[in-house]
Design an enzyme around this catalytic site. Sequence first.
Site, PDB file in Angstrom:
ATOM      1  N   ASP A  96       3.018  13.080  24.417  1.00 59.01           N
ATOM      2  CA  ASP A  96       1.710  13.992  24.581  1.00 59.01           C
ATOM      3  C   ASP A  96       0.806  13.245  25.700  1.00 59.01           C
ATOM      4  O   ASP A  96       0.744  12.056  25.416  1.00 59.01           O
ATOM      5  CB  ASP A  96       0.949  13.777  23.307  1.00 59.01           C
ATOM      6  CG  ASP A  96      -0.029  14.818  23.302  1.00 59.01           C
ATOM      7  OD1 ASP A  96      -0.724  15.148  24.282  1.00 59.01           O
ATOM      8  OD2 ASP A  96      -0.405  15.442  22.143  1.00 59.01           O
ATOM      9  N   ASP A 118      -2.281  23.812  31.385  1.00 60.22           N
ATOM     10  CA  ASP A 118      -2.734  25.032  30.788  1.00 60.22           C
ATOM     11  C   ASP A 118      -4.185  25.067  30.995  1.00 60.22           C
ATOM     12  O   ASP A 118      -5.032  24.211  30.929  1.00 60.22           O
ATOM     13  CB  ASP A 118      -2.480  24.744  29.204  1.00 60.22           C
ATOM     14  CG  ASP A 118      -2.509  26.014  28.477  1.00 60.22           C
ATOM     15  OD1 ASP A 118      -3.405  26.633  28.738  1.00 60.22           O
ATOM     16  OD2 ASP A 118      -1.807  26.410  27.516  1.00 60.22           O
ATOM     17  N   ASP A 154      -3.155  27.410  39.965  1.00 57.93           N
ATOM     18  CA  ASP A 154      -3.553  28.770  40.816  1.00 57.93           C
ATOM     19  C   ASP A 154      -4.420  29.260  40.020  1.00 57.93           C
ATOM     20  O   ASP A 154      -5.131  30.476  40.500  1.00 57.93           O
ATOM     21  CB  ASP A 154      -2.219  29.591  40.268  1.00 57.93           C
ATOM     22  CG  ASP A 154      -2.015  29.746  38.875  1.00 57.93           C
ATOM     23  OD1 ASP A 154      -1.713  28.827  38.283  1.00 57.93           O
ATOM     24  OD2 ASP A 154      -2.159  31.151  38.489  1.00 57.93           O
ATOM     25  N   THR A 191       5.973  22.884  42.656  1.00 58.42           N
ATOM     26  CA  THR A 191       6.486  22.936  41.063  1.00 58.42           C
ATOM     27  C   THR A 191       7.121  24.598  41.042  1.00 58.42           C
ATOM     28  O   THR A 191       6.948  25.464  41.827  1.00 58.42           O
ATOM     29  CB  THR A 191       5.386  22.865  40.082  1.00 58.42           C
ATOM     30  OG1 THR A 191       4.774  24.195  40.239  1.00 58.42           O
ATOM     31  CG2 THR A 191       4.342  21.708  40.487  1.00 58.42           C
TER      32      THR A 191
END
Length: 211
Positions: A96, A118, A154, A191
């Site tokens: 994590d 995220d 993005d 990526t």
Amino acid sequence: MRVRKRKGAEEHLANHPQYVILNPETAKGRWHEIFDNDNPIHIEVGSGKGAFITGMAVKNPDINYIGIDIQLSVLSYALDKVLDSAVKNVKLLRVDGSALTNYFADGEIDLIYLNFSDPWPKKKHEKRRLTYKTFLDTYKQILPEGGEIHFKTDNQGLFEYSLASVSQYGMILKQVWLDLHASDYEGNVMTEYEQKFSSKGQAIYRMEAQF
């Protein structure tokens, strides 16, 4: 990056201990010994299927790279890329990203990459964003004085939030790109998400921030 569960992923990782560190707590403070050199160590928190970390390792053989992802199947695909490229300067961790101080000693890491994290857009989830102040506390601890974070996304909202977060923390914004692929930036390694979004004409945001 959410992917369908991959059959045999755990065994695949376990069968390649030269790349996958299965007990990373024991590696804390020993990463140069594990890589068997004194080269700089860069980590990517949330490495996905490994396109970025592998591409960087191929391009920069004198830098050690560690890809970190909590998802078993995803990390197994990253291992595929590492094996296909035959690079020797990559290690993978299934841990994590919020617990990095369990695996790295103070100042042991030279640079941190955060790529297409995220966005956690809801305000109640702010503390989960990888540029939230508690994450910055962790990064500061494992980086040396003057250590850097390189961030790509993005998501305009996350980018704006991250610019404010690192600035309020007292970090120095070295460079900011509002449309990376339309800029004169050289040497960009994409990526999987970046390839997908940029092919649709979406702007890619990037920043380099220093403690």
